[in-house]
Design a protein around this motif. Sequence first.
Motif, PDB file in Angstrom:
ATOM      1  N   VAL A 159       0.827  -1.045   0.094  1.00 33.59           N
ATOM      2  CA  VAL A 159       0.057  -0.200   0.330  1.00 33.59           C
ATOM      3  C   VAL A 159       0.739   0.519  -0.102  1.00 33.59           C
ATOM      4  O   VAL A 159       2.437   1.410   0.357  1.00 33.59           O
ATOM      5  CB  VAL A 159      -0.662   0.095   1.334  1.00 33.59           C
ATOM      6  CG1 VAL A 159      -1.882   0.855   1.051  1.00 33.59           C
ATOM      7  CG2 VAL A 159      -1.368  -1.495   1.543  1.00 33.59           C
ATOM      8  N   PRO A 160       0.477   1.915  -0.976  1.00 31.84           N
ATOM      9  CA  PRO A 160       1.530   3.770  -0.558  1.00 31.84           C
ATOM     10  C   PRO A 160       1.142   4.124   0.401  1.00 31.84           C
ATOM     11  O   PRO A 160       0.329   4.010   1.435  1.00 31.84           O
ATOM     12  CB  PRO A 160       0.362   4.549  -1.093  1.00 31.84           C
ATOM     13  CG  PRO A 160      -0.824   3.615  -2.115  1.00 31.84           C
ATOM     14  CD  PRO A 160      -0.731   2.435  -1.527  1.00 31.84           C
ATOM     15  N   PRO A 161       2.240   4.408   1.278  1.00 31.15           N
ATOM     16  CA  PRO A 161       2.844   4.956   2.311  1.00 31.15           C
ATOM     17  C   PRO A 161       1.180   5.788   2.756  1.00 31.15           C
ATOM     18  O   PRO A 161       0.800   6.641   2.372  1.00 31.15           O
ATOM     19  CB  PRO A 161       3.863   5.551   2.861  1.00 31.15           C
ATOM     20  CG  PRO A 161       4.165   5.641   0.858  1.00 31.15           C
ATOM     21  CD  PRO A 161       3.355   4.501  -0.147  1.00 31.15           C
ATOM     22  N   ILE A 168      -2.175   2.020 -12.887  1.00 28.25           N
ATOM     23  CA  ILE A 168      -1.733   3.352 -11.856  1.00 28.25           C
ATOM     24  C   ILE A 168      -1.081   3.366 -10.679  1.00 28.25           C
ATOM     25  O   ILE A 168      -0.989   3.385 -10.159  1.00 28.25           O
ATOM     26  CB  ILE A 168      -3.455   2.632 -10.607  1.00 28.25           C
ATOM     27  CG1 ILE A 168      -2.746   0.994 -10.093  1.00 28.25           C
ATOM     28  CG2 ILE A 168      -4.452   2.794 -11.490  1.00 28.25           C
ATOM     29  CD1 ILE A 168      -3.974   1.203  -9.429  1.00 28.25           C
ATOM     30  N   HIS A 169      -0.015   1.900 -10.977  1.00 27.45           N
ATOM     31  CA  HIS A 169       1.011   2.299 -10.271  1.00 27.45           C
ATOM     32  C   HIS A 169       2.322   3.167 -10.478  1.00 27.45           C
ATOM     33  O   HIS A 169       3.285   3.470  -9.956  1.00 27.45           O
ATOM     34  CB  HIS A 169       2.075   0.812 -10.468  1.00 27.45           C
ATOM     35  CG  HIS A 169       0.877   0.039  -9.532  1.00 27.45           C
ATOM     36  ND1 HIS A 169       0.105  -0.723  -8.788  1.00 27.45           N
ATOM     37  CD2 HIS A 169       0.861  -1.090 -10.516  1.00 27.45           C
ATOM     38  CE1 HIS A 169      -0.060  -1.420  -8.631  1.00 27.45           C
ATOM     39  NE2 HIS A 169      -0.504  -2.855  -9.617  1.00 27.45           N
ATOM     40  N   GLN A 214       2.336   5.738 -10.511  1.00 26.79           N
ATOM     41  CA  GLN A 214       2.189   7.135  -9.294  1.00 26.79           C
ATOM     42  C   GLN A 214       3.479   6.835  -8.635  1.00 26.79           C
ATOM     43  O   GLN A 214       4.226   7.622  -7.975  1.00 26.79           O
ATOM     44  CB  GLN A 214       1.230   7.379  -9.116  1.00 26.79           C
ATOM     45  CG  GLN A 214       0.756   9.010  -7.929  1.00 26.79           C
ATOM     46  CD  GLN A 214      -0.616   8.993  -7.645  1.00 26.79           C
ATOM     47  OE1 GLN A 214      -1.484   8.290  -8.351  1.00 26.79           O
ATOM     48  NE2 GLN A 214      -0.896  10.202  -7.021  1.00 26.79           N
TER      49      GLN A 214
END
Lengths: 356, 170
Positions: free
Chosen positions: A48-50, A342-343, A345
């Motif tokens: 998960v993104p931080p 979407i990754h 980013q």
Amino acid sequence: MTIKDPERLKATGQTPENLARALRALGRDSQDTARVARVADRLATTGVPPAAPAGGSWASRVRPSLTAKGMGVGLGLGLLALGAIGHMLMRDRPATVDATVDQQPRQAGDSLPSTPSETPAVAPVPPTGSTDLPSALGTHEQGAVPTTRVSTPAAGVVPNAHRGGGNRTERPSESPISRARKKRATRGPAANRVRVGPTARGAAPSRVPPQKQTETAPARTQEPATSGDSAMAERRQEPSARAQVPEPDGAAPPPPAPPAPPARPRDQGPSEVALLREARRLASGQPEAALRLLREHSTRFSNGILVPERELLAIEVLRRLGRTREAQRRMRRFETRYPQSIHRQRLEQPAPSAAP
Amino acid sequence: MPNLPLRLGEVFREHGPFVCRSLRYLGVKEPDLDDMLQEVFVVVCRRLGDYEEKGRTRAWLYSICTRVVRSHRRKLGRRREAALVTEEPVAPVQLNQVEDAEALALGRELLERLPKAQREVFMLYEVEDMPMSEIAQALGCPLQTAYSRLYKARRRILAAVASLGAENKR
């Protein structure tokens, strides 16, 4: 004054029974639970993104982009002004301005072919295009459409049209990949077989001279489609089947029965998700081990449904190891292959500190 | 849900199906749902730090869904790409599943007859049991507007059900 909410339709007795049932059914769509679990699994695998800590790091994330936009607008205005000046100058000296304009597309074109020339040399991962989707559908245990793949490279796939190469609808944006694919195809079937077939994974290789292979290659169309499970399964079975096809001019009777197809690599060892999850776990403490697992993933699940996630993790690990050039090369390939991912980013985030 | 931060895991568990349904009723097609769901939760994960729990999590989630879907539409508009994948087939095996599938199909059909603004209010109120004040907050409209949309939607839905019943009798 507060207004009391009206009674809900499904609670009143006057509502038609079919409507009340429909409303209740809408509220408990069982497919959604499975979908949520699937996406949770995907997020857990990808990482998960931080999460933004309290104190407005969301704002700090937004602000640079705003300033970048402001800078972009300023730059645009400046360029407009320069253009106007250039236009005025062009009346006097048209030749020099034309020369500078002409150089631009050529430079842009020069930089493009570097990707396909690098791709076969570096790529541990064969390109995953539209062909992969049916096989992924057939083999993935959850049986779900991996929509990252649907939205990115395999958007133009008709599910039932995966036989006979009809599924190779490629977008113009993927032209470097397709060129690399063609290049690989021109190297002959043997190259492909070594890469894809089960013999490359440690099973006893069936050595057939290249001449024989080219002779027997046309007979492939006469072979009955035995499994029909998926395109991937067919591709895996092809090498062994082709090696046993008798020569056309030989009078020998056909072999009694082909041996059972080799076990699918997915059945050996951890599953695709488990492998990537383990790699992600090791990525911070033991990046080398994580890379090893990622390599194993690329070998065993070359057409897996989590290929973008694997690439993403590999880039992160390479960055962490300080192998920035390799990471950048892989990142460029990722961007070419998954332009809508979407990754992307996440990839644009600053790299974590490199290992000493 | 392994490896997810605790609060995100909670949100996922409790509200994941709600987000899924909301996305669907916002017009996201089945093949795009996984991606959209993931995008929503990526945004949720980023913004959890700023979110203040006031018991209106669903309103917050719904507003995120709205933005994600809007952005997705813009992208689709740019790409002009036709989706070739159709809806996922539903394969009911037991009688109650068949009934549920029929009821679900009817519900979806009825919802599709509503204009978007009315559908949102109707869905959030009648299906998701959200209070009207929360719905107005989620949609960013005055409370009275939300009520007005709800009553209009109800009228349409009841008329549609009546017409379907009449068709079936014929």
